[in-house]
Motif scaffolding. Structure first.
Motif: not given
Length: 304
Positions: A18, A25-26, A28, A30, A33, A38-39, A110
């Motif tokens: 992360d 990361w992953g 948090h 949705k 994310q 974030a992307k 996720t």
């Protein structure tokens, strides 16, 4: 500078986690994310990992000329990468007498899933195809054997002011949100160890302390060895004691196959709050492990 000097001269095999993207990361929400910010951070981090650790560009083309190559150009990800589509960057490398394998616990992460469809599709066949007699060194960026977190998550959920820490707990295999997946992973390791007759050693980090653990399968003992980031500042000793209390409570996800955290050789507490690094030694088929603890020195050898 010292670490740069070493990395420039010593070959390495690495897997991202992360902090290569951003903390948690992953795990948090949705909506966060899925945000463009974030992307974008994920895409930049993935490109850096592919370039610096896999020796390829982010789309699998090592010369960085992805725009100049036709869309039908064959995938050029290194042979060690399991998923040829690049959705998961898990890899496996066979050496004489040992195999190093690293699941990718971030690319498809996720809040509900640690490894996605591509990761799970490839990990079992990769483990099943390891040469006969090879010891398996399995790199898990978060420890597979860990303390009981469900109680902590329950209390944090009841305290709105502490809910900001929930993503840190959800990041772990032992989170209540991942319990089924954790059991599935442990069952896979047990099957590979016993049905395929492999010795398995899990190497991990992430939690900023040193510890070890065992998973007593029906047939073999799987050892887990945990070291902190070599340049990370040691946490307060109270942090290690709090984790040790959770370890004392215990958590056995599979009936009659206990997982247990244990102190390092000649240490009292389950967790050691000192900056450290881990070394593995191999003589024929005999393997040992020892930690160097800053300000303390070397631990005795541990047979694994």
């Amino acid at each position: 500078p010292q670490i740069s000097h070493m990395l420039a001269r010593v070959p390495s095999l690495m897997m991202w986690d992360d902090h290569d993207i951003f903390d948690g990361w992953g795990s948090h929400k949705k909506w966060f994310q899925g945000s463009m910010v974030a992307k974008g951070m994920f895409a930049c981090a993935r490109e850096a990992f592919c370039l610096m650790q896999l020796g390829t560009s982010a789309d699998g083309r090592p010369d960085g000329l992805s725009d100049a190559l036709p869309a039908t150009e064959p995938d050029r990800l290194p042979d060690m990468v399991l998923d040829r589509s690049g959705k998961s960057l898990a890899w496996k490398v066979d050496f004489p007498g040992m195999t190093v394998i690293a699941p990718d616990l971030r690319s498809e992460r996720t809040p509900e899933v640690i490894m996605g469809d591509h990761g799970w599709r490839d990990i079992a066949p990769a483990l099943e195809s390891i040469p006969e007699g090879n010891r398996i060194l399995l790199m898990s960026s978060v420890p597979v054997i860990g303390p009981r977190l469900s109680l902590v998550e329950f209390f944090l959920h009841m305290m709105p002011s502490a809910q900001k820490y929930e993503d840190d707990l959800r990041d772990q295999w032992q989170s209540r949100w991942h319990r089924r997946e954790w059991c599935r992973f442990l069952e896979l390791l047990e099957r590979i160890a016993n049905d395929h007759d492999h010795e398995i050693t899990i190497v991990s980090g992430e939690i900023h302390v040193a510890t070890r653990g065992t998973f007593e399968t029906i047939g073999k003992t799987i050892h887990q060895l945990v070291a902190s980031g070599i340049s990370h500042t040691a946490p307060p000793k109270a942090f290690a004691r709090a984790l040790g209390l959770l370890a004392w409570i215990g958590d056995h996800p599979l009936p009659e196959r206990p997982t247990k955290l244990k102190p390092l050789p000649d240490r009292k507490g389950v967790y050691c709050a000192a900056r450290n690094y881990l070394t593995l030694t191999r003589k024929d088929k005999n393997w040992g492990a020892k930690w160097h603890l800053e300000g303390i020195g070397w631990t005795p050898d541990l047979k694994v």
